[in-house]
Design an enzyme around this catalytic site. Structure first.
Site, PDB file in Angstrom:
ATOM      1  N   TYR A 154       0.604  -0.886   0.293  1.00  0.00           N
ATOM      2  CA  TYR A 154       0.031   0.112  -0.309  1.00  0.00           C
ATOM      3  C   TYR A 154       1.238   1.230   0.062  1.00  0.00           C
ATOM      4  O   TYR A 154       2.159   1.484   0.629  1.00  0.00           O
ATOM      5  CB  TYR A 154      -0.814  -0.338   1.468  1.00  0.00           C
TER       6      TYR A 154
ATOM      7  N   SER B  67     -13.802  -4.205  -0.180  1.00  0.00           N
ATOM      8  CA  SER B  67     -14.572  -3.234  -1.151  1.00  0.00           C
ATOM      9  C   SER B  67     -16.034  -3.230  -0.055  1.00  0.00           C
ATOM     10  O   SER B  67     -16.784  -4.031  -1.230  1.00  0.00           O
ATOM     11  CB  SER B  67     -14.339  -3.982  -2.041  1.00  0.00           C
ATOM     12  N   PRO B  68     -16.699  -3.507   0.938  1.00  0.00           N
ATOM     13  CA  PRO B  68     -18.402  -3.590   0.905  1.00  0.00           C
ATOM     14  C   PRO B  68     -18.788  -2.500   0.078  1.00  0.00           C
ATOM     15  O   PRO B  68     -19.928  -3.262   0.341  1.00  0.00           O
ATOM     16  CB  PRO B  68     -17.663  -3.596   3.003  1.00  0.00           C
ATOM     17  N   LEU B  69     -18.362  -1.150   0.014  1.00  0.00           N
ATOM     18  CA  LEU B  69     -19.509  -1.169  -1.016  1.00  0.00           C
ATOM     19  C   LEU B  69     -19.361  -0.326  -2.282  1.00  0.00           C
ATOM     20  O   LEU B  69     -19.415   0.114  -2.791  1.00  0.00           O
ATOM     21  CB  LEU B  69     -19.389   0.855  -0.297  1.00  0.00           C
TER      22      LEU B  69
ATOM     23  N   LEU C  83     -22.143   0.948  -3.634  1.00  0.00           N
ATOM     24  CA  LEU C  83     -24.060   1.079  -2.664  1.00  0.00           C
ATOM     25  C   LEU C  83     -23.324   2.586  -1.763  1.00  0.00           C
ATOM     26  O   LEU C  83     -24.422   1.434  -0.787  1.00  0.00           O
ATOM     27  CB  LEU C  83     -23.184  -0.582  -2.273  1.00  0.00           C
ATOM     28  N   GLY C  84     -22.731   3.203  -1.825  1.00  0.00           N
ATOM     29  CA  GLY C  84     -23.064   4.471  -1.017  1.00  0.00           C
ATOM     30  C   GLY C  84     -23.429   5.478  -1.770  1.00  0.00           C
ATOM     31  O   GLY C  84     -23.148   7.059  -1.367  1.00  0.00           O
TER      32      GLY C  84
END
Length: 331
Positions: free
Chosen positions: A53, A215-217, A222-223
């Site tokens: 990262y 990557s939950p959104l 999904l935001g």
């Protein structure tokens, strides 16, 4: 903040995982420190990063930002369950120098020492394989991991982006060798992308692994992506991690139905996507990667959001899952 066990370990971790991927590329060091302080104050004790990262010329920069935060003291390091990853090539040269990537014993040894230096700590709580290595024998990987555990440099090993069969192979090999095995799997999982339900999550449950969705959104889909597009605010992205995005008519129709449903119930799209993951079997906690304090505060509200059966059923209708294998394909 709500807490749970990390897989079959004794570690108690928060139901949200603070992802630090944006620290460096999108969020400067000072703001990153502010976000981490706020997360810790709110009870989030599980921080996730990776050696790569920072990306490009700045590979390792995100770990360095965590390191300078830990160095401020105040028991910051002692309060955090720290997770990082190994796999990517960290060599400065281009083309990349051989043996500076993947999961050979040589690279694991080199990579963990470099991460410890950047993180300014003497141990990593959860050391994750960022990808499967098709070239290195699993026996060699466990030999390296067992050595690191004996040296006190890491406590546990986990996987990331592993298919179900690889979770099984890796843990069966560990059991044969007398090693502890994987304790967690970090996988792509959200309402738009539910393929993990077929084999990855069932395999994780069978072997006692915690599941840490990334990557939950779905990279912002999904935001409230259509709402932001309409308001001219500029959604972070219109393309999800699965490769499909708002340009796809089916995806766009699903996202529109999703936002209409949540408008009807007066709940926030991003918070709903996180709250839905917290209802899923086997999930330890989704990774949130806030770039600002406001985004962190929104994520924290999701932990307390209770979704009704009506909303959950409607979400399944809009984003139907494939179901676990083989039951989903039985006749």
């Amino acid at each position: 903040m709500k807490y749970t066990q990390l897989g079959r370990t004794g570690l108690k971790v928060s139901r949200l995982v603070l992802g630090t991927m944006n620290f460096g590329p999108l969020t400067n060091e000072a703001d990153g420190h502010t976000i981490m302080d706020a997360a810790l104050d709110a009870g989030i004790n599980f921080f996730d990063t990776a050696n790569v990262y920072g990306w490009g010329e700045n590979k390792g920069r995100t770990e360095e930002i965590l390191g300078t935060w830990f160095a401020k003291g105040g028991d910051r390091r002692d309060k955090v369950v720290l997770a990082t990853k190994v796999y990517a090539n960290m060599a400065a040269e281009d083309p990349a120098w051989p043996n500076h990537d993947k999961l050979s014993a040589l690279n694991i040894r080199r990579a963990v020492d470099a991460s410890l230096k950047r993180l300014q700590t003497d141990h990593i709580d959860l050391y994750q394989f960022h990808h499967i290595d098709r070239d290195t024998p699993v026996e060699e990987i466990w030999q390296a991991i067992d050595t690191l555990i004996q040296q006190g440099k890491i406590l546990y090993a986990g996987s990331s982006n592993f298919p179900g069969w690889k979770i099984a192979q890796t843990n069966e090999t560990a059991h044969r060798l007398g090693s502890y095995g994987l304790v967690s799997e970090q996988c792509l999982y959200n309402l738009v992308e539910r393929r993990a339900e077929m084999e990855v999550i069932p395999a994780a449950q069978e072997y006692g692994l915690g599941v840490i969705p990334w990557s939950p959104l779905s990279s912002g889909l999904l935001g409230g992506a259509i709402r932001k597009e309409r308001e001219g605010g500029g959604a972070r992205t219109t393309t999800g991690r699965s490769g499909a995005g708002l340009a796809d008519t089916k995806i766009r129709a699903q996202i529109q139905s999703y936002e209409d449903l949540l408008d009807k119930h007066g709940i926030d799209p991003g918070e709903t996507a996180l709250a839905w993951l917290l209802t899923r079997p086997g999930v330890t906690g989704p990774i949130v990667g806030p770039r600002t304090l406001e985004q962190l505060e929104s994520a924290l509200r999701a932990v307390e959001l209770e979704l009704s059966e009506e909303v959950l059923s409607s979400l399944d209708e809009i984003f139907p899952g494939t179901g676990p294998s083989p039951e989903a394909f039985a006749w």
